[in-house]
Design a protein around this motif. Structure first.
Motif, PDB file in Angstrom:
ATOM      1  N   GLY A   1      -8.148   8.510   7.842  1.00 19.52           N
ATOM      2  CA  GLY A   1      -8.674   7.269   7.269  1.00 19.52           C
ATOM      3  C   GLY A   1      -7.667   6.442   6.501  1.00 19.52           C
ATOM      4  O   GLY A   1      -8.046   5.442   5.885  1.00 19.52           O
ATOM      5  N   ARG A   2      -6.387   6.812   6.511  1.00 18.35           N
ATOM      6  CA  ARG A   2      -5.379   6.030   5.798  1.00 18.35           C
ATOM      7  C   ARG A   2      -5.270   4.630   6.407  1.00 18.35           C
ATOM      8  O   ARG A   2      -5.363   4.437   7.625  1.00 18.35           O
ATOM      9  CB  ARG A   2      -4.014   6.724   5.857  1.00 18.35           C
ATOM     10  CG  ARG A   2      -2.934   5.951   5.096  1.00 18.35           C
ATOM     11  CD  ARG A   2      -1.557   6.576   5.240  1.00 18.35           C
ATOM     12  NE  ARG A   2      -0.566   5.749   4.579  1.00 18.35           N
ATOM     13  CZ  ARG A   2      -0.129   5.931   3.333  1.00 18.35           C
ATOM     14  NH1 ARG A   2      -0.599   6.945   2.623  1.00 18.35           N
ATOM     15  NH2 ARG A   2       0.759   5.118   2.808  1.00 18.35           N
ATOM     16  N   ALA A   3      -5.066   3.649   5.557  1.00 18.76           N
ATOM     17  CA  ALA A   3      -4.853   2.262   5.997  1.00 18.76           C
ATOM     18  C   ALA A   3      -3.696   1.677   5.210  1.00 18.76           C
ATOM     19  O   ALA A   3      -3.544   1.965   4.016  1.00 18.76           O
ATOM     20  CB  ALA A   3      -6.118   1.432   5.792  1.00 18.76           C
TER      21      ALA A   3
ATOM     22  N   THR B   1       0.814  -1.215   0.000  1.00 19.81           N
ATOM     23  CA  THR B   1       0.000   0.000   0.000  1.00 19.81           C
ATOM     24  C   THR B   1       0.847   1.264   0.000  1.00 19.81           C
ATOM     25  O   THR B   1       0.316   2.377   0.008  1.00 19.81           O
ATOM     26  CB  THR B   1      -0.932   0.018   1.222  1.00 19.81           C
ATOM     27  OG1 THR B   1      -0.126  -0.107   2.409  1.00 19.81           O
ATOM     28  CG2 THR B   1      -1.938  -1.124   1.160  1.00 19.81           C
ATOM     29  N   GLY B   2       2.169   1.124   0.023  1.00 15.98           N
ATOM     30  CA  GLY B   2       3.044   2.292  -0.075  1.00 15.98           C
ATOM     31  C   GLY B   2       3.466   2.920   1.227  1.00 15.98           C
ATOM     32  O   GLY B   2       3.990   4.044   1.231  1.00 15.98           O
ATOM     33  N   ALA B   3       3.291   2.234   2.357  1.00 14.65           N
ATOM     34  CA  ALA B   3       3.756   2.780   3.633  1.00 14.65           C
ATOM     35  C   ALA B   3       5.280   2.842   3.635  1.00 14.65           C
ATOM     36  O   ALA B   3       5.956   1.919   3.169  1.00 14.65           O
ATOM     37  CB  ALA B   3       3.263   1.922   4.790  1.00 14.65           C
ATOM     38  N   VAL B   4       5.831   3.942   4.145  1.00 12.96           N
ATOM     39  CA  VAL B   4       7.277   4.172   4.125  1.00 12.96           C
ATOM     40  C   VAL B   4       7.806   4.245   5.557  1.00 12.96           C
ATOM     41  O   VAL B   4       7.251   4.975   6.395  1.00 12.96           O
ATOM     42  CB  VAL B   4       7.605   5.482   3.376  1.00 12.96           C
ATOM     43  CG1 VAL B   4       9.104   5.761   3.409  1.00 12.96           C
ATOM     44  CG2 VAL B   4       7.093   5.416   1.938  1.00 12.96           C
ATOM     45  N   ALA B   5       8.888   3.499   5.820  1.00  8.33           N
ATOM     46  CA  ALA B   5       9.518   3.544   7.140  1.00  8.33           C
ATOM     47  C   ALA B   5      10.041   4.954   7.403  1.00  8.33           C
ATOM     48  O   ALA B   5      10.646   5.577   6.543  1.00  8.33           O
ATOM     49  CB  ALA B   5      10.656   2.534   7.209  1.00  8.33           C
TER      50      ALA B   5
ATOM     51  N   ILE C   1       4.302  -6.213   5.312  1.00  9.90           N
ATOM     52  CA  ILE C   1       4.628  -7.638   5.231  1.00  9.90           C
ATOM     53  C   ILE C   1       6.056  -7.836   5.732  1.00  9.90           C
ATOM     54  O   ILE C   1       7.011  -7.312   5.162  1.00  9.90           O
ATOM     55  CB  ILE C   1       4.481  -8.172   3.798  1.00  9.90           C
ATOM     56  CG1 ILE C   1       3.037  -7.984   3.315  1.00  9.90           C
ATOM     57  CG2 ILE C   1       4.880  -9.648   3.725  1.00  9.90           C
ATOM     58  CD1 ILE C   1       2.809  -8.355   1.871  1.00  9.90           C
ATOM     59  N   PHE C   2       6.200  -8.589   6.818  1.00  9.13           N
ATOM     60  CA  PHE C   2       7.485  -8.894   7.422  1.00  9.13           C
ATOM     61  C   PHE C   2       7.949 -10.273   6.944  1.00  9.13           C
ATOM     62  O   PHE C   2       7.169 -11.228   6.966  1.00  9.13           O
ATOM     63  CB  PHE C   2       7.384  -8.903   8.947  1.00  9.13           C
ATOM     64  CG  PHE C   2       7.039  -7.570   9.546  1.00  9.13           C
ATOM     65  CD1 PHE C   2       8.015  -6.821  10.181  1.00  9.13           C
ATOM     66  CD2 PHE C   2       5.746  -7.068   9.482  1.00  9.13           C
ATOM     67  CE1 PHE C   2       7.708  -5.585  10.744  1.00  9.13           C
ATOM     68  CE2 PHE C   2       5.428  -5.841  10.039  1.00  9.13           C
ATOM     69  CZ  PHE C   2       6.415  -5.091  10.668  1.00  9.13           C
TER      70      PHE C   2
END
Length: 203
Positions: A121-123, A82-86, A127-128
């Motif tokens: 509302g972001r979700a 979904t494009g989440a960035v550390a 995946i580890f």
């Protein structure tokens, strides 16, 4: 009496022989198995994480296949479809590795979602995946873990259109009297007035 004593004495050598055979047999069948250190996720391989405040974190249980008298480090990668960035949307305490102390086989990875990123509302999905290193290899099972993360529920997410349709099992009951129904109820239109109010037309 003499015959009885003689029979007991003559039987004892047989018992000794059986005991010797039994002990020898046990020694022949005993083996030592050296279990290698392998990392895996324990319990579920997926979970949800609701970021309801700036200090709310999520712990993901991890395990090793054996116990050691020294500290061991497990390593893993993190991807996000979904494009989440550390560093922007989340942080992992300690980075992409975890030191499991000597004498322990179970610990956890701590994920800290950045609260300000999830107020509208972001979700996201993380995946580890365990990776091999010199100390610990990835196991052949439970090497992937999926984390679904989002912020607190928002009133702006309320979807009145989800109420549209027909309901065949409507039942009414007033003041504890006998129920009336079931009968068909239809919601034919909805109108959102504010973030917390709206109207519906029920037939």
């Amino acid at each position: 009496m003499e015959k009885r004593i003689k029979s007991i004495i003559s039987f004892k050598p047989g018992l000794s022989l059986l005991a010797i055979l039994f002990i020898v047999g046990c020694k022949k069948s005993s083996t030592l198995v050296d279990v290698p250190s392998q990392a895996h996720f324990t319990g579920l391989t997926f979970d949800s994480y609701f970021i309801t405040g700036p200090s709310v974190t999520k712990k993901i249980p991890v395990g090793l296949t054996n116990v050691s008298d020294k500290d061991r480090t497990v390593t893993f990668s993190v991807t996000s479809p979904t494009g989440a960035v550390a560093g922007t949307h989340y942080n992992i305490v300690g980075g992409n590795s975890k030191v499991i102390p000597a004498g322990k086989a179970i610990d956890s990875i701590t994920v800290a979602g950045i609260y300000s990123q999830y107020l509208s509302g972001r979700a996201d999905t993380l995946i580890f995946t365990f990776t091999d290193n010199e100390e610990v290899k990835a196991s052949t099972y439970n090497t992937k873990f999926t984390l679904f993360m989002r912020g607190p529920c928002s009133e702006s997410e309320t979807n009145l259109n989800a109420l549209l349709g027909s309901y065949a099992n409507t039942i009414e009951s007033y003041g504890g009297g006998a129920p009336y129904g079931p009968y068909l109820t239809t919601i034919s239109s909805v109108t959102k007035l504010t973030a917390t109010t709206g109207t519906v037309v029920v037939t």
